[in-house]
Design a protein around this motif. Structure first.
Motif, PDB file in Angstrom:
ATOM      1  N   TYR A 119       8.364   0.563   2.589  1.00  0.00           N
ATOM      2  CA  TYR A 119       6.951   0.341   2.277  1.00  0.00           C
ATOM      3  C   TYR A 119       6.299  -0.615   3.277  1.00  0.00           C
ATOM      4  O   TYR A 119       5.140  -0.428   3.668  1.00  0.00           O
ATOM      5  N   THR A 125       1.558  -0.011  -0.766  1.00  0.00           N
ATOM      6  CA  THR A 125       1.529  -0.836  -1.970  1.00  0.00           C
ATOM      7  C   THR A 125       2.211  -0.079  -3.106  1.00  0.00           C
ATOM      8  O   THR A 125       1.815   1.040  -3.433  1.00  0.00           O
ATOM      9  N   ALA A 218       3.961   4.756  -4.584  1.00  0.00           N
ATOM     10  CA  ALA A 218       3.208   3.814  -3.753  1.00  0.00           C
ATOM     11  C   ALA A 218       2.067   4.537  -3.056  1.00  0.00           C
ATOM     12  O   ALA A 218       2.035   5.774  -2.992  1.00  0.00           O
ATOM     13  N   THR A 220      -0.656   4.235   0.563  1.00  0.00           N
ATOM     14  CA  THR A 220      -0.967   3.570   1.823  1.00  0.00           C
ATOM     15  C   THR A 220      -2.214   4.209   2.418  1.00  0.00           C
ATOM     16  O   THR A 220      -2.391   5.423   2.346  1.00  0.00           O
TER      17      THR A 220
END
Length: 235
Positions: A119, A125, A218, A220
């Motif tokens: 990540y 995130t 996540a 991005t």
């Protein structure tokens, strides 16, 4: 007699360059994808780095077939001398029947790495923690092209050698389609990344589905090329 992986890849690269509206930019894309400096390519071609730069910038006009052939051969030769990592990567994508419109990048790592390290490399995130905290590879795919063009069996081939990996979906609006697709295709990867959106843009049910399936989720908003550059830094 069937052609070898190198010959198939050489044909693909040369075809893209010759058919491109900007052959120099396409040559530059492949050189940077193979992580080869202009100076190293120039040495292999026995020309000055300015010649390579002139072709890539378009200052020398379109390269002829012979220049393209020699350049492609040099790229592949250099990669083979360095262990053939990029040739193997692209060969796996091609052998699975995919092209660069579907798969931006597909890699296996030499060893597992923490998901959080992955990540950090792509400035992502995490929204949901998964049941696993490591991965051993990644696949970066265009979410629209995958759903439009691939069957469920072909989708599973995107996992490469193992589901112990991160699937990064580009061309995402909210993430609804990729998350629904992952409910159908089993088993699921260890991590899923939605590229191009902020946490507040994510489909409201995405985090619930991630928890049910047990994978880390996540997002991005990094530029695609910058993200791919970040991934090249991983082992």
């Amino acid at each position: 007699m069937s052609r070898g992986p190198r010959a198939e890849l050489a044909e693909k690269i040369a075809g893209e360059v010759v058919l491109s509206d900007d052959p120099g930019a396409t040559l530059r894309k492949w050189r940077t994808d193979f992580e080869i400096a202009q100076t190293d390519l120039a040495d292999a071609l026995d020309v000055s780095p300015s010649v390579v730069s002139d072709y890539e910038s378009g200052r020398r006009g379109n390269p002829g077939i012979e220049v393209v052939r020699r350049t492609v051969a040099a790229l592949l030769d250099i990669d083979e001398q360095r262990g053939g990592t990029h040739i193997r990567q692209y060969t796996r994508v091609l052998s699975a029947g995919f092209d660069s419109e579907v798969v931006h990048d597909l890699r296996e790592y030499g060893a597992t790495i923490p998901t959080q390290r992955f990540y950090r490399a792509i400035d992502a995130t995490e929204l949901v923690s998964g049941t696993h905290d490591t991965i051993a590879g990644h696949t970066v795919i265009d979410s629209i092209e995958v759903i439009r063009r691939l069957s469920s069996d072909e989708f599973y081939d995107l996992y490469g050698e193992s589901t112990n990996r991160a699937l990064v979906f580009t061309n995402v609006t909210r993430g609804e389609s990729p998350l629904v697709a992952l409910r159908v295709v089993k088993p699921t990867p260890h991590a899923v990344v939605l590229h191009g959106i902020e946490p507040d843009d994510v489909w409201e049910h995405a985090t619930d589905l991630a928890r049910i399936e047990g994978f880390s989720l996540a997002v991005t908003s990094a530029d695609l090329e910058e993200m791919l550059d970040g991934l090249r830094e991983l082992p």
